[in-house]
Scaffold this motif. Structure first.
Motif, PDB file in Angstrom:
ATOM      1  N   ASP A 172       0.809  -1.219   0.000  1.00  0.00           N
ATOM      2  CA  ASP A 172       0.000   0.000   0.000  1.00  0.00           C
ATOM      3  C   ASP A 172       0.841   1.268   0.000  1.00  0.00           C
ATOM      4  N   THR A 173       2.047   1.158  -0.495  1.00  0.00           N
ATOM      5  CA  THR A 173       2.964   2.306  -0.461  1.00  0.00           C
ATOM      6  C   THR A 173       3.664   2.488  -1.801  1.00  0.00           C
ATOM      7  N   THR A 220       0.357   6.778   0.120  1.00  0.00           N
ATOM      8  CA  THR A 220      -0.522   5.637   0.377  1.00  0.00           C
ATOM      9  C   THR A 220      -1.914   6.057  -0.103  1.00  0.00           C
TER      10      THR A 220
END
Ligand code: F6R
Length: 596
Positions: A172-173, A220
């Motif tokens: 998620d980055t 994110t």
């Protein structure tokens, strides 16, 4: 140089990344690649050649899922054009993927260090070294997440970079960072697009911010965090992108170069709008207002640039000396930075650049600035690195230039330099009516350009006659000496014709050097040369000496380069097309040279 696109959000990344790459393909087109993270797995593929080859490869693989990913279109600097050298590059564990624009200068030392630690490398690139270093430092159990690993790695490197990084273990980055090479973050709703150029962002959002040097951005789906290399948080300055899709679409044109040649009348109107008041004989350059006094009192102007921008700088030198009566000189950025240039009190340096990212021009500007010169810019790309480093400046306002061969930026640069020269001239020695007359003429330039473009078919037919010739010579004098150099550069860049032999293209407008040029034409003819002339409408003598003529409307000599260059641009364009070349992607040429 290379193009970077990254995406994190809720949409499937692959189509967005491919579309972004196509918009950035003009930045480099040796090879392309993409990586995404889906269900905790990193998928990565690369292909030599155009973005289309990458798209075909993705089709064969059944496409990549995932709502976070990055992609790259490469212009080789370290290592040949091979699939192994294409980006993205992975770390040793295969979890981390990195795309990079720029050059890591100390990569051999880092590579040796990593090899001693047992790492092996699959490519010859500096980028893979960075990917492996990030992987070596990444230690989620030990509290070193992706953002911290990137920061730690960047503290070790010297050189220039714009990077985007993803990691299967942190799905998620997306982490991005920059030093010296352009990088922007587009801010959408619940999504971010990272790109080396707003062209890849504009289809998704008009809100964006440029990443500053030594800044790391962690993105994110819930938000972003920007910090410096010491992990001190900084607030990015989000701005509105002044760009619309129509400006970067080809529309009815076959190539960007032709579209941009045709855009010149409109571009010059926009460039001059609100800046000249011919009735009052006044030039209003808001960007310079704060430094007007220093500029007018300056003792010497140094114009620095590369390539086409250097040719407009040469015209700027003539304009400043001729109109403003101020000593001016032109310096290749690439040379200036390595000399020990003498900058006296009262020196002004003007950096000229379409992209605002040319490394040599930037370095020359910084050198002059450090030595105390007032640093001004004549730049097209708003918010670009050079634009941000100058004390003040004037934007071209000609719209994005995508064709690798520079056309409308050249005439825009000359128009701005003309306005700067008039701005200074009016405050120094030039009489108001003389100034007003020239401004009135400058206002007429776009209409005159339109008349030249009407000759497009005739120029194509003329070019057909000579297109098989392997050598051409371009000659011009006075204000049109640099125009001749620019005509030759255009032909060389996209047609690969050696532009220094015969036939001979003369710029023979009715200026102060007309008689001398006519003599030169006679000399060439007496040696059997085929003469093609760019001449002033109504010139009855030129037909006697030139085999073919391309006409430009009458205009004062200082404004003639802006007209004389148009037939030369069209000629170069047609020669390239007739020879079957891809005009917008000339071999061995990149639009923006962000490395030395
Ligand atoms: C010529 C061309 C190059 C550039 C040069 C400077 O058609 O595109 O020669 O003019 O690389 O680029 P900028 O103006 O972006 O600094």
């Amino acid at each position: 140089m290379c193009g970077i696109v990254g995406y994190i959000g809720t949409r499937v990344a692959q189509p967005l990344l491919l579309e972004g790459l196509k918009r950035l393909e003009y930045r480099g087109y040796d090879s392309a690649g993409m990586a995404t993270v889906d269900a905790g797995r990193l998928s990565l593929t690369r292909a030599v050649g155009r973005v289309q080859n990458l798209e075909d490869r993705l089709g064969e693989l059944g496409g990549f899922g995932g709502t976070v990913g990055l992609a790259h279109t490469r212009w080789a600097t370290h290592g040949g054009v091979t699939e192994a050298n294409a980006h993205p590059h992975r770390d040793g564990s295969g979890r981390i993927a990195v795309v990079h624009n720029g050059i890591i200068e100390n990569y051999t030392v880092i590579r040796q260090y990593l090899e001693e630690k047992g790492h092996t490398f699959k490519s010859e690139t500096d980028t893979e070294v960075l990917a492996v270093l990030i992987g070596e430092l990444f230690d989620p159990e030990g509290g070193v997440d992706l953002e911290s690993a990137v920061r730690a790695a960047l503290r070790e490197v010297t050189g220039a970079y714009a990077i985007a990084v993803i990691c299967a273990a942190e799905p998620d980055t997306l982490v991005a960072a920059r030093k010296g090479s352009p990088l922007m973050v587009g801010v959408g709703s619940g999504e971010y697009v990272v790109a080396s150029d707003p062209a890849a962002i504009i289809a998704h959002t008009t809100q964006a911010f440029p990443v500053d040097d030594y800044h790391v951005v962690k993105l994110t789906r819930d938000g972003l965090r920007t910090s410096n290399l010491d992990n001190v948080e900084v607030t990015p300055k989000i701005m509105q992108l002044e760009l619309d899709l129509e400006q970067i679409d080809l529309g009815q044109f076959q190539h960007y170069m032709l579209k941009e040649i045709y855009e010149q009348p409109r571009a010059i109107r926009l460039c001059c709008r609100g800046r000249i008041d011919a009735r009052e004989g006044k030039v209003v350059l808001g960007g310079l207002a704060q430094y007007a006094k220093e500029l007018v009192k300056s003792r010497r102007v140094i114009l620095t640039a590369q390539g086409t921008a250097l040719h407009s700088a040469m015209i700027g030198e003539y304009l400043l000396e001729d109109l403003a009566k101020i000593p001016a000189e032109v310096e290749y950025g690439s040379e200036f930075r390595y000399r020990n240039p003498i900058i006296e009190d009262g020196s002004v340096v003007i950096a000229i650049s379409q992209s605002g990212e040319t490394a040599d021009t930037l370095a020359a500007l910084m050198e002059a600035k450090e030595r105390g010169a007032l640093a001004l810019g004549v730049i097209n790309a708003v918010g670009s690195t050079i634009a941000r480093e100058t004390d003040a400046g004037v934007y071209l306002r000609v719209g994005p230039e995508i064709g690798v061969a520079s056309t409308k930026a050249f005439t825009g640069q000359v128009a701005v330099l003309t306005m700067i020269a008039l701005f200074m001239a009016r405050r120094r020695f030039m009489a108001p009516d003389a100034c007003a007359r020239l401004m009135g003429e400058l206002e007429q330039t776009p209409d005159k350009m339109e008349r030249i473009l009407e000759q497009d078919d005739a120029i194509r037919t003329l070019t057909e006659k000579y297109v098989e010739r392997e050598n051409w010579l371009f000659l011009g004098r006075g204000y049109n000496f640099p125009t001749a150099l620019e005509g030759a550069l255009k032909l060389k860049e996209i047609s690969y014709i050696h532009a220094e032999g015969m036939p001979v293209v003369f710029i023979a407008n009715k200026g102060p050097q007309y008689d001398k040029v006519m003599n030169n034409i006679e000399e060439v003819r007496s040696r059997g040369g085929h003469v093609i002339a760019v001449a002033t409408e109504g010139d009855k003598d030129i037909g006697r000496v030139a085999e073919d003529v391309m006409w430009i409307p009458d205009t004062p000599d200082p404004l003639s380069p802006m007209l004389a260059v148009l037939p030369l641009q069209l000629m170069a364009y047609h020669a390239a097309v007739l020879r079957g070349h891809d005009v917008d992607k000339p071999r061995n040429l990149a639009k923006s040279v962000t490395v030395e």
